[in-house]
Write a protein that holds these residues in place. Structure first.
Motif, short mmCIF file in Angstrom:
data_model
loop_
_atom_site.label_atom_id
_atom_site.label_comp_id
_atom_site.label_asym_id
_atom_site.label_seq_id
_atom_site.Cartn_x
_atom_site.Cartn_y
_atom_site.Cartn_z
N ALA A 189 -9.94 -13.25 30.85
CA ALA A 189 -11.20 -12.55 31.13
C ALA A 189 -10.94 -11.20 31.76
CB ALA A 189 -12.09 -13.42 32.03
N LYS A 190 -10.00 -11.13 32.70
CA LYS A 190 -9.65 -9.85 33.32
C LYS A 190 -9.10 -8.88 32.28
CE LYS A 190 -8.57 -11.45 37.99
NZ LYS A 190 -7.49 -11.60 38.99
N GLN A 191 -8.23 -9.39 31.40
CA GLN A 191 -7.65 -8.54 30.36
C GLN A 191 -8.73 -8.02 29.42
OE1 GLN A 191 -4.58 -7.57 30.49
NE2 GLN A 191 -4.80 -6.30 28.68
N ASP A 192 -9.68 -8.87 29.04
CA ASP A 192 -10.77 -8.44 28.17
C ASP A 192 -11.61 -7.36 28.84
OD1 ASP A 192 -9.93 -10.20 26.25
OD2 ASP A 192 -11.44 -11.74 26.72
N ILE A 193 -11.90 -7.52 30.10
CA ILE A 193 -12.69 -6.53 30.82
C ILE A 193 -11.94 -5.20 30.89
CG2 ILE A 193 -13.63 -5.92 33.08
CD1 ILE A 193 -14.36 -8.88 33.42
N ARG A 194 -10.64 -5.23 31.16
CA ARG A 194 -9.85 -4.00 31.21
C ARG A 194 -9.83 -3.30 29.85
NH1 ARG A 194 -5.90 -6.89 34.81
NH2 ARG A 194 -6.34 -6.07 36.86
N GLU A 195 -9.72 -4.08 28.77
CA GLU A 195 -9.72 -3.48 27.43
C GLU A 195 -11.07 -2.85 27.11
OE1 GLU A 195 -8.57 -6.57 24.74
OE2 GLU A 195 -6.49 -6.61 25.46
N LEU A 251 -13.22 -1.61 29.29
CA LEU A 251 -13.48 -0.45 30.14
C LEU A 251 -12.82 0.81 29.59
CD1 LEU A 251 -13.19 -1.92 33.74
CD2 LEU A 251 -15.24 -1.14 32.58
N GLY A 252 -11.72 0.68 28.91
CA GLY A 252 -11.07 1.84 28.32
C GLY A 252 -9.86 2.30 29.12
N PRO A 253 -9.18 3.33 28.61
CA PRO A 253 -7.93 3.78 29.23
C PRO A 253 -8.10 4.44 30.59
CG PRO A 253 -8.52 5.23 27.41
CD PRO A 253 -9.50 4.09 27.40
N GLU A 254 -9.28 4.95 30.90
CA GLU A 254 -9.46 5.61 32.20
C GLU A 254 -9.47 4.61 33.36
OE1 GLU A 254 -13.48 5.20 30.24
OE2 GLU A 254 -11.64 6.20 29.67
N PHE A 255 -9.65 3.32 33.05
CA PHE A 255 -9.65 2.29 34.08
C PHE A 255 -8.43 1.39 33.97
CE2 PHE A 255 -14.17 3.31 33.71
CZ PHE A 255 -14.48 3.52 35.04
N LYS A 256 -7.31 1.93 33.48
CA LYS A 256 -6.12 1.09 33.29
C LYS A 256 -5.51 0.63 34.61
CE LYS A 256 -2.96 4.94 32.96
NZ LYS A 256 -2.01 5.66 32.17
N ASP A 257 -5.73 1.40 35.70
CA ASP A 257 -5.19 0.99 37.00
C ASP A 257 -6.24 0.26 37.85
OD1 ASP A 257 -6.78 3.20 37.37
OD2 ASP A 257 -5.50 4.12 38.88
N PHE A 258 -7.32 -0.17 37.23
CA PHE A 258 -8.40 -0.88 37.93
C PHE A 258 -7.91 -2.25 38.37
CE2 PHE A 258 -12.03 -3.82 37.67
CZ PHE A 258 -12.82 -3.28 38.65
N GLU A 259 -8.15 -2.58 39.63
CA GLU A 259 -7.80 -3.89 40.17
C GLU A 259 -9.08 -4.58 40.63
OE1 GLU A 259 -4.90 -5.45 40.22
OE2 GLU A 259 -3.95 -3.76 39.22
N PHE A 260 -9.21 -5.85 40.29
CA PHE A 260 -10.41 -6.59 40.67
C PHE A 260 -10.47 -6.86 42.17
CE2 PHE A 260 -10.13 -7.33 36.18
CZ PHE A 260 -11.44 -7.24 35.77
N GLU A 261 -9.33 -6.83 42.83
CA GLU A 261 -9.30 -7.02 44.28
C GLU A 261 -9.98 -5.85 45.00
OE1 GLU A 261 -6.46 -7.33 42.39
OE2 GLU A 261 -6.47 -9.51 42.36
N ASP A 262 -10.05 -4.68 44.31
CA ASP A 262 -10.70 -3.52 44.91
C ASP A 262 -12.21 -3.70 45.00
OD1 ASP A 262 -8.23 -2.37 45.11
OD2 ASP A 262 -8.47 -1.10 43.32
N LEU A 263 -12.76 -4.69 44.32
CA LEU A 263 -14.19 -4.94 44.40
C LEU A 263 -14.59 -5.61 45.71
CD1 LEU A 263 -14.89 -6.08 40.76
CD2 LEU A 263 -15.27 -3.84 41.77
N ASN A 264 -13.61 -6.15 46.43
CA ASN A 264 -13.87 -6.70 47.75
C ASN A 264 -14.26 -5.54 48.67
OD1 ASN A 264 -13.85 -7.88 50.26
ND2 ASN A 264 -11.88 -8.89 49.99
N PRO A 265 -15.39 -5.61 49.37
CA PRO A 265 -15.83 -4.47 50.19
C PRO A 265 -14.81 -4.03 51.23
CG PRO A 265 -17.60 -6.06 49.97
CD PRO A 265 -16.38 -6.69 49.36
#
Length: 145
Positions: A47-53, A55-69
């Protein structure tokens, strides 16, 4: 995952599992639980991999842990683009507290700065205020009554 479980608690859990499931069924139950956990992890990773794909290449360094406030705020405050490190290093808390104390007590900041420098920059917060003489009356404010 189980960082806060001590050895006594672990032994208690093992004994409880043997009593509840029995020694014959316990290995099969452990295999089923580990298989289920593995499937949940695989599902989560896909699911994480699908979401990253998506979102596109501009969010390739996106980490889901960063959503924690807490993590998000910590990451934003550590970012040097805002210049917060310079502001933080330029702020002298002891000096600011001394100025506030002087303002509250009605003292001259220059006289307290010399006394603070002789005491090593530390304020003695345990000193009790001097008692006024018996014939000194506090100021009367007619508007306050």
């Amino acid at each position: 995952m189980f960082n806060d479980i001590g050895p006594l608690e672990l032994v208690t859990l093992v004994i409880l599992a043997v009593l509840v499931f029995g020694p014959d069924k316990l290995p099969k139950v452990i295999q089923d639980v580990t298989r289920t956990i593995r499937k949940i992890r695989d599902f989560s990773d896909s699911a994480k991999q699908d979401i990253r794909e998506e979102l596109g290449p501009e969010f390739k360094d996106f980490e889901f842990e960063d959503l924690n406030p807490k993590t998000f705020i910590r990451k934003q405050l550590d970012n040097d683009d805002l210049g917060l490190k310079e502001i933080r290093s330029g702020f002298d808390l002891k000096k600011e507290m001394a100025e506030v104390t002087d303002a509250v007590q009605g003292r001259d900041p220059e006289s307290s700065a010399s006394s603070a420098s002789t005491s090593g920059g530390r304020l003695d917060m345990t000193k009790k205020p001097e008692k006024a003489a018996a014939d000194d009356r506090p100021p009367f404010d007619a508007d306050a009554t």
